[in-house]
Design a protein around this motif. Structure first.
Motif, short mmCIF file in Angstrom:
data_model
loop_
_atom_site.label_atom_id
_atom_site.label_comp_id
_atom_site.label_asym_id
_atom_site.label_seq_id
_atom_site.Cartn_x
_atom_site.Cartn_y
_atom_site.Cartn_z
N HIS A 101 0.85 -1.20 0.00
CA HIS A 101 0.00 0.00 0.00
C HIS A 101 0.88 1.25 0.00
CE1 HIS A 101 -3.56 -2.44 1.24
NE2 HIS A 101 -2.62 -3.18 1.80
N GLY A 102 0.61 2.19 -0.92
CA GLY A 102 1.45 3.37 -1.03
C GLY A 102 2.76 3.03 -1.73
N ALA A 103 3.53 4.06 -2.09
CA ALA A 103 4.72 3.87 -2.92
C ALA A 103 5.74 2.93 -2.28
CB ALA A 103 5.35 5.22 -3.22
N LYS A 104 6.14 3.23 -1.03
CA LYS A 104 7.15 2.40 -0.37
C LYS A 104 6.64 0.99 -0.10
CE LYS A 104 11.17 4.42 0.27
NZ LYS A 104 11.72 4.76 1.57
N GLY A 105 5.40 0.87 0.36
CA GLY A 105 4.83 -0.45 0.60
C GLY A 105 4.74 -1.25 -0.68
N GLY A 106 4.43 -0.56 -1.78
CA GLY A 106 4.33 -1.22 -3.07
C GLY A 106 5.67 -1.77 -3.54
N VAL A 107 6.73 -1.01 -3.31
CA VAL A 107 8.07 -1.47 -3.68
C VAL A 107 8.45 -2.70 -2.85
CG1 VAL A 107 10.53 -0.91 -3.65
CG2 VAL A 107 8.88 0.77 -4.50
N LEU A 108 8.24 -2.61 -1.54
CA LEU A 108 8.59 -3.74 -0.66
C LEU A 108 7.86 -5.01 -1.08
CD1 LEU A 108 8.67 -2.26 2.97
CD2 LEU A 108 10.59 -3.20 1.67
N ALA A 109 6.53 -4.92 -1.23
CA ALA A 109 5.73 -6.11 -1.52
C ALA A 109 6.12 -6.73 -2.86
CB ALA A 109 4.24 -5.75 -1.52
N ARG A 110 6.32 -5.89 -3.87
CA ARG A 110 6.59 -6.44 -5.19
C ARG A 110 8.03 -6.93 -5.33
NH1 ARG A 110 3.95 -1.74 -8.82
NH2 ARG A 110 4.81 -0.45 -7.12
N ALA A 111 8.98 -6.20 -4.72
CA ALA A 111 10.38 -6.64 -4.80
C ALA A 111 10.59 -7.95 -4.03
CB ALA A 111 11.29 -5.56 -4.24
N ILE A 112 10.08 -7.99 -2.80
CA ILE A 112 10.25 -9.19 -1.99
C ILE A 112 9.46 -10.36 -2.59
CG2 ILE A 112 9.75 -10.21 0.26
CD1 ILE A 112 10.38 -7.41 1.44
N GLY A 113 8.25 -10.08 -3.06
CA GLY A 113 7.47 -11.14 -3.69
C GLY A 113 8.15 -11.71 -4.91
N SER A 114 8.83 -10.85 -5.67
CA SER A 114 9.52 -11.32 -6.87
C SER A 114 10.73 -12.17 -6.52
CB SER A 114 9.95 -10.11 -7.72
OG SER A 114 8.83 -9.39 -8.15
N VAL A 115 11.46 -11.80 -5.46
CA VAL A 115 12.59 -12.62 -5.00
C VAL A 115 12.09 -13.99 -4.55
CG1 VAL A 115 14.41 -12.86 -3.28
CG2 VAL A 115 14.02 -10.66 -4.37
N LEU A 116 10.99 -14.01 -3.83
CA LEU A 116 10.41 -15.28 -3.39
C LEU A 116 10.01 -16.14 -4.58
CD1 LEU A 116 8.18 -14.13 -0.38
CD2 LEU A 116 10.37 -15.33 -0.29
N ARG A 117 9.53 -15.51 -5.63
CA ARG A 117 9.15 -16.26 -6.82
C ARG A 117 10.38 -16.87 -7.50
NH1 ARG A 117 4.37 -14.82 -10.43
NH2 ARG A 117 2.65 -14.74 -8.96
N VAL A 118 11.48 -16.11 -7.53
CA VAL A 118 12.72 -16.65 -8.08
C VAL A 118 13.13 -17.91 -7.31
CG1 VAL A 118 15.19 -16.21 -8.38
CG2 VAL A 118 13.53 -14.46 -9.01
N GLU A 119 12.84 -17.89 -6.03
CA GLU A 119 13.15 -19.05 -5.18
C GLU A 119 12.06 -20.11 -5.26
OE1 GLU A 119 13.63 -17.29 -1.35
OE2 GLU A 119 15.56 -16.38 -1.84
N ARG A 120 11.20 -19.97 -6.29
CA ARG A 120 10.13 -20.92 -6.56
C ARG A 120 9.08 -20.97 -5.45
NH1 ARG A 120 11.34 -23.65 -11.04
NH2 ARG A 120 13.53 -23.78 -11.69
N TYR A 121 8.85 -19.80 -4.85
CA TYR A 121 7.81 -19.70 -3.83
C TYR A 121 6.62 -18.99 -4.45
CZ TYR A 121 5.49 -18.90 0.60
OH TYR A 121 4.57 -18.90 1.61
N ARG A 122 5.45 -19.56 -4.31
CA ARG A 122 4.24 -19.04 -4.95
C ARG A 122 3.60 -17.96 -4.09
NH1 ARG A 122 -1.28 -21.78 -5.52
NH2 ARG A 122 -2.12 -21.04 -7.49
N VAL A 123 3.55 -16.71 -4.59
CA VAL A 123 2.95 -15.61 -3.85
C VAL A 123 2.37 -14.60 -4.83
CG1 VAL A 123 5.17 -14.41 -3.71
CG2 VAL A 123 3.35 -13.85 -2.08
N ALA A 124 1.18 -14.07 -4.52
CA ALA A 124 0.55 -13.04 -5.36
C ALA A 124 1.04 -11.68 -4.91
CB ALA A 124 -0.96 -13.12 -5.25
#
Length: 380
Positions: A101-124
């Motif tokens: 939520h909001g600019a900083k929250g959006g960066v955190l959620a999407r960056a961390i979620g993308s790293v988890l996906r690289v690690e083959r972890y399923r997250v929206a």
């Protein structure tokens, strides 16, 4: 994933104040009551005693805990530590959904979620701007830089969620048509906010509730009140409730205009206590996104007069006679005077209560957001 399986949801945002914090608290409560597990990651350096009390109220619904880390407002090298600490915490919680939520929250959620996906972890990875970066000016270098980053971050976004059509239109005009799924889910208010608040026998003619700063228009309210008095031909009363940086200036303004005895000023209080002070709530903002005060006032059964800004027309109706141009005390005063002298007319132009409840309740908001979460996980 079964549609009946509970989800593990983490909300990421920077500052635990204002509309974002309210939005997250409502979602956390509603989704927790529906059997999902919810957690929050946010800044530890903002907020005061009031926010601490709000955290205590929401803690029973945070089965995945409350994590507070230093997250600066401006971009800084210190963000690296905050991102790393957030990543370790979020990874350990194994969320199904990361909602920024909001600019900083959006960066955190999407960056961390993308790293988890690289690690083959399923997250929206879900992002709600809530204004945030959309407040920047596209004519300035800083604005263009922010919008460039937002455009690139769409590649890491599974879903954009906007709280009103106005917010989506601003996003499209400044950043471009989304290249990822996007949807509007309106803010909603809880059952406790959807019951009438009767006005006491000594109620004021008009009520302003909110921050005391020019952006919210208290100065316009004071001037419009004086004009409305002249229009009806007898003294009226008004109440300004709130705190903010320009409080002393508004106090001087009412005194200089000879209104000191007819416009009273009180510090911030629980909003439903404020609603007991008048039948007519005035929202004279110069700019807004999707203000909760409009929803709360309508939920309390009040007549709402507001400016045609942000998502307010989506609540009151695009052609509502209760809407006026921002900054126009003359136009505002005319509607204020008519609402006071013609109460049946004022009530008739308010949204239908049943329709309003169906569209702007917290339960509707939470159900629609949950449907989005599940659809993103299903198509992953």
């Amino acid at each position: 994933m079964s549609s009946e399986q509970p989800l593990r949801i983490i909300h990421c945002f920077r500052s635990p104040v204002g509309g974002i914090f309210r939005h997250v608290r409502d979602l956390a409560e509603q989704h927790s009551k529906a059997g999902h597990e919810v957690g929050i990651v946010c800044d530890s350096s903002t907020g005061g005693e009031h926010e601490e009390r709000l955290f205590e109220q929401i803690r029973p619904y945070l089965s995945l805990g409350l994590t507070r880390l230093p997250i600066r407002r401006s971009v800084s090298v210190r963000d690296v530590r905050a991102v790393w600490d957030s990543y370790k915490t979020i990874k350990s919680l194994r969320p199904d959904v990361l909602h920024g939520h909001g600019a900083k929250g959006g960066v955190l959620a999407r960056a961390i979620g993308s790293v988890l996906r690289v690690e083959r972890y399923r997250v929206a990875r879900v992002y709600s701007p809530h204004g945030g970066s959309l407040h920047f000016d596209p004519s300035k270098l800083s604005g263009r830089a922010v919008f460039f980053i937002e455009r690139r971050l769409e590649r890491l976004t599974d879903q954009l969620l906007f709280v009103c059509g106005y917010e989506q239109s601003v996003y499209e005009s400044k950043i471009g048509n989304p290249r990822c799924p996007a949807q509007v889910v309106y803010n909603g208010i809880g059952e406790q906010d959807l019951s009438p608040v009767p006005t006491g026998p000594d109620g004021a003619s008009f009520l302003y509730v909110g921050m005391l700063r020019d952006l919210k228009g208290p100065d316009v309210f004071v001037d419009a009140f004086a004009r409305a008095e002249r229009a009806v031909g007898h003294p009226l009363s008004a109440l300004i409730i709130g705190d903010g940086p320009d409080r002393e200036r508004y106090e001087r303004m009412r005194t200089q205009m000879g209104l000191g005895l007819r416009i009273d000023m009180l510090p911030a209080m629980p909003v439903r206590d404020a609603f007991a002070r008048s039948d007519i709530v005035v929202v004279p903002s110069r700019a807004e996104a999707m203000p909760y005060i409009v929803l709360e006032a309508l939920g309390a059964g009040k007549v709402v007069i507001a400016t045609r800004v942000g998502g307010i027309p989506e609540v009151l109706g695009e052609d509502s006679e209760a809407l006026v141009a921002p900054g126009s005390s003359e136009e505002l005063s005319r509607v204020m005077a008519k609402a006071l002298t013609s109460p049946e007319w004022a009530r008739s132009i308010m949204p239908d209560a049943k329709t309003f409840r169906a569209r702007f309740s917290a339960s509707t908001m939470a159900a629609d957001v949950m449907e989005v979460y599940r659809s993103r996980l299903k198509t992953d």
